[in-house]
Design a protein around this motif. Structure first.
Motif, short mmCIF file in Angstrom:
data_model
loop_
_atom_site.label_atom_id
_atom_site.label_comp_id
_atom_site.label_asym_id
_atom_site.label_seq_id
_atom_site.Cartn_x
_atom_site.Cartn_y
_atom_site.Cartn_z
N ARG A 83 25.67 46.42 37.28
CA ARG A 83 26.49 45.31 37.73
C ARG A 83 26.17 44.99 39.18
NH1 ARG A 83 30.35 43.71 34.18
NH2 ARG A 83 30.67 45.09 32.39
N ALA A 84 24.93 44.59 39.40
CA ALA A 84 24.49 44.32 40.78
C ALA A 84 25.29 43.20 41.40
CB ALA A 84 23.00 43.95 40.77
N GLY A 85 25.74 42.25 40.54
CA GLY A 85 26.53 41.15 41.09
C GLY A 85 27.79 41.62 41.75
N LEU A 86 28.35 42.72 41.28
CA LEU A 86 29.58 43.24 41.87
C LEU A 86 29.34 43.69 43.31
CD1 LEU A 86 31.06 45.31 38.94
CD2 LEU A 86 32.04 43.29 40.00
N ALA A 87 28.20 44.33 43.54
CA ALA A 87 27.90 44.78 44.90
C ALA A 87 27.78 43.60 45.84
CB ALA A 87 26.61 45.59 44.91
N ALA A 88 27.18 42.49 45.34
CA ALA A 88 27.04 41.30 46.18
C ALA A 88 28.41 40.73 46.52
CB ALA A 88 26.19 40.25 45.46
N VAL A 89 29.30 40.73 45.52
CA VAL A 89 30.64 40.22 45.78
C VAL A 89 31.35 41.07 46.81
CG1 VAL A 89 32.91 39.96 44.73
CG2 VAL A 89 30.90 39.11 43.56
N LEU A 90 31.14 42.39 46.74
CA LEU A 90 31.75 43.26 47.73
C LEU A 90 31.31 42.88 49.13
CD1 LEU A 90 31.42 46.72 45.98
CD2 LEU A 90 33.52 45.53 46.58
N ALA A 91 30.00 42.57 49.28
CA ALA A 91 29.50 42.23 50.60
C ALA A 91 30.16 40.96 51.11
CB ALA A 91 27.98 42.04 50.56
N LEU A 140 40.77 43.34 41.67
CA LEU A 140 41.36 42.00 41.55
C LEU A 140 40.32 40.88 41.52
CD1 LEU A 140 44.32 42.38 44.09
CD2 LEU A 140 44.40 42.61 41.61
N SER A 141 39.06 41.21 41.75
CA SER A 141 38.01 40.19 41.81
C SER A 141 37.67 39.69 40.40
CB SER A 141 36.76 40.77 42.46
OG SER A 141 36.11 41.69 41.57
N PRO A 142 37.00 38.53 40.30
CA PRO A 142 36.55 38.04 38.99
C PRO A 142 35.65 39.05 38.27
CG PRO A 142 36.41 36.28 40.61
CD PRO A 142 36.74 37.54 41.37
N GLU A 143 34.81 39.74 39.02
CA GLU A 143 33.95 40.74 38.41
C GLU A 143 34.75 41.92 37.88
OE1 GLU A 143 31.74 37.90 40.46
OE2 GLU A 143 33.39 39.11 41.22
N GLY A 144 35.79 42.30 38.63
CA GLY A 144 36.67 43.35 38.14
C GLY A 144 37.36 42.93 36.86
N ALA A 145 37.77 41.67 36.79
CA ALA A 145 38.41 41.14 35.58
C ALA A 145 37.44 41.18 34.40
CB ALA A 145 38.90 39.72 35.82
N ASP A 146 36.16 40.93 34.65
CA ASP A 146 35.16 41.00 33.58
C ASP A 146 35.07 42.41 33.01
OD1 ASP A 146 34.55 38.32 33.76
OD2 ASP A 146 32.75 38.62 35.01
N VAL A 147 35.08 43.40 33.89
CA VAL A 147 35.01 44.79 33.44
C VAL A 147 36.26 45.12 32.61
CG1 VAL A 147 35.01 47.20 34.20
CG2 VAL A 147 33.57 45.52 35.37
N LEU A 148 37.41 44.68 33.07
CA LEU A 148 38.66 44.93 32.35
C LEU A 148 38.65 44.28 30.98
CD1 LEU A 148 40.99 44.44 35.41
CD2 LEU A 148 40.94 46.53 34.02
N GLU A 168 34.03 53.06 36.43
CA GLU A 168 32.93 52.12 36.58
C GLU A 168 33.04 51.33 37.89
OE1 GLU A 168 30.87 48.28 34.32
OE2 GLU A 168 32.25 49.58 33.24
N LEU A 169 34.23 50.88 38.22
CA LEU A 169 34.41 50.13 39.46
C LEU A 169 34.21 51.04 40.68
CD1 LEU A 169 37.46 47.91 38.46
CD2 LEU A 169 35.07 47.21 38.71
N GLY A 170 34.62 52.30 40.56
CA GLY A 170 34.37 53.25 41.65
C GLY A 170 32.89 53.46 41.88
N ASP A 171 32.13 53.56 40.79
CA ASP A 171 30.67 53.69 40.90
C ASP A 171 30.07 52.49 41.63
OD1 ASP A 171 30.67 56.11 39.58
OD2 ASP A 171 30.08 55.27 37.64
#
Length: 285
Positions: free
Chosen positions: A11-19, A269-277, A82-85
């Protein structure tokens, strides 16, 4: 305690969102980080800003460090790991540690002063037990109950009414934990008195009893049934709609690592987090 240690690159996109998200957090200070994350109410919109007050300006992707601890309901094990990773992949100096258990047990630990940075519960009632020890908790997901049986369904279970059969071995969660409170609601809604053999300490324990064949049927969350795959047979029932549980998350007021705690909550709470959920079977607000 279970420790998430293996970064996932899928989920590389998640790391980008974090940045991007964390840079915005640094620019805005403690103003409105996380606002609009839930869309539920003005109070929910303010949750991010209330919890971000102690975040430092250098809490950008790659700059978080330390060992934040996340207390989370047992049903959140897969998605939170997964989100912690993902958070750790973006921040090599960060190690997120998780404690997964029944929400009621976690609330007791928080009230007893156990050191933690984030609390996530499987119901609003259990989050309320900690009062203002968690800053502005936000609803981030929902969950409902399903029936699970061993894969071959030896008891021939077809619906909730079978839980009244004294010849079947039945398990539900203890009523003091969220999955047990939800079970009590569905039985009341159906006008049934279950013949329960085992009251499990949490939803994971209830699922294990069914998947290993120790009971003929159990009530668990839809997400846990999905994670079990072919190890169980899953049966949905209409009364489950009467007991939809809300999952809440928030930063502890005395979080030792406030910046990392807020970054984790923001990711949830991010859109990417919602996708994982959603992929794990959770409903989202």
């Amino acid at each position: 305690m279970s420790r998430a240690t293996s970064p996932r690159a899928s989920r590389a996109g998640l790391a980008a969102v974090l940045a991007v998200g964390a840079l915005a957090l640094a620019a805005c200070g403690s103003g409105d980080a996380g606002s609009g994350a839930t869309g539920n109410s003005d109070a929910a919109t303010d949750a991010g800003s209330g919890a971000t007050g102690g975040a430092t300006d250098d809490a950008t992707a790659g700059d978080l460090s330390g060992d934040p601890t996340v207390f989370a309901a047992a049903s959140l094990n897969g998605v939170f790991t997964e989100l912690g990773d993902t958070l750790m992949a973006a921040n090599p100096d960060l190690t997120v540690t998780f404690s997964f258990a029944a929400s009621s047990a976690l609330a007791e630990q928080v009230n007893s002063g156990a050191p933690a940075d984030v609390l996530a519960t499987a119901s609003a009632a259990t989050m309320e037990q900690v009062g203002d020890l968690v800053v502005d908790p936000v609803t981030f997901a929902t969950n409902t109950l399903v029936i699970v049986t061993p894969a071959d369904n030896p008891g021939g279970v077809t619906g909730l009414a079978d839980f009244t059969n004294p010849d079947l071995r039945i398990a539900v969660c203890a009523e003091e934990v969220p999955c047990g409170a939800a079970a009590a609601k569905v039985f009341t809604a159906a006008g049934l008195t279950p013949s329960v053999d085992t009251y499990a300490e949490n939803v994971t324990a209830a699922l294990t009893l069914a998947s290993t064949g120790e009971v003929d049927a159990a009530l668990v969350y839809a997400t846990d049934a999905l994670s079990a795959g072919d190890a169980v047979t899953t049966i949905e029932f209409p009364e489950a709609a009467e007991a939809v549980n809300a999952n809440l998350v928030g930063v502890l007021a005395d979080a030792p690592n406030r910046a990392a705690a807020q970054a984790f909550v923001d990711l949830v709470l991010s859109p990417e987090g919602a996708d994982v959920l959603r992929s794990a079977g959770f409903g989202t607000p």
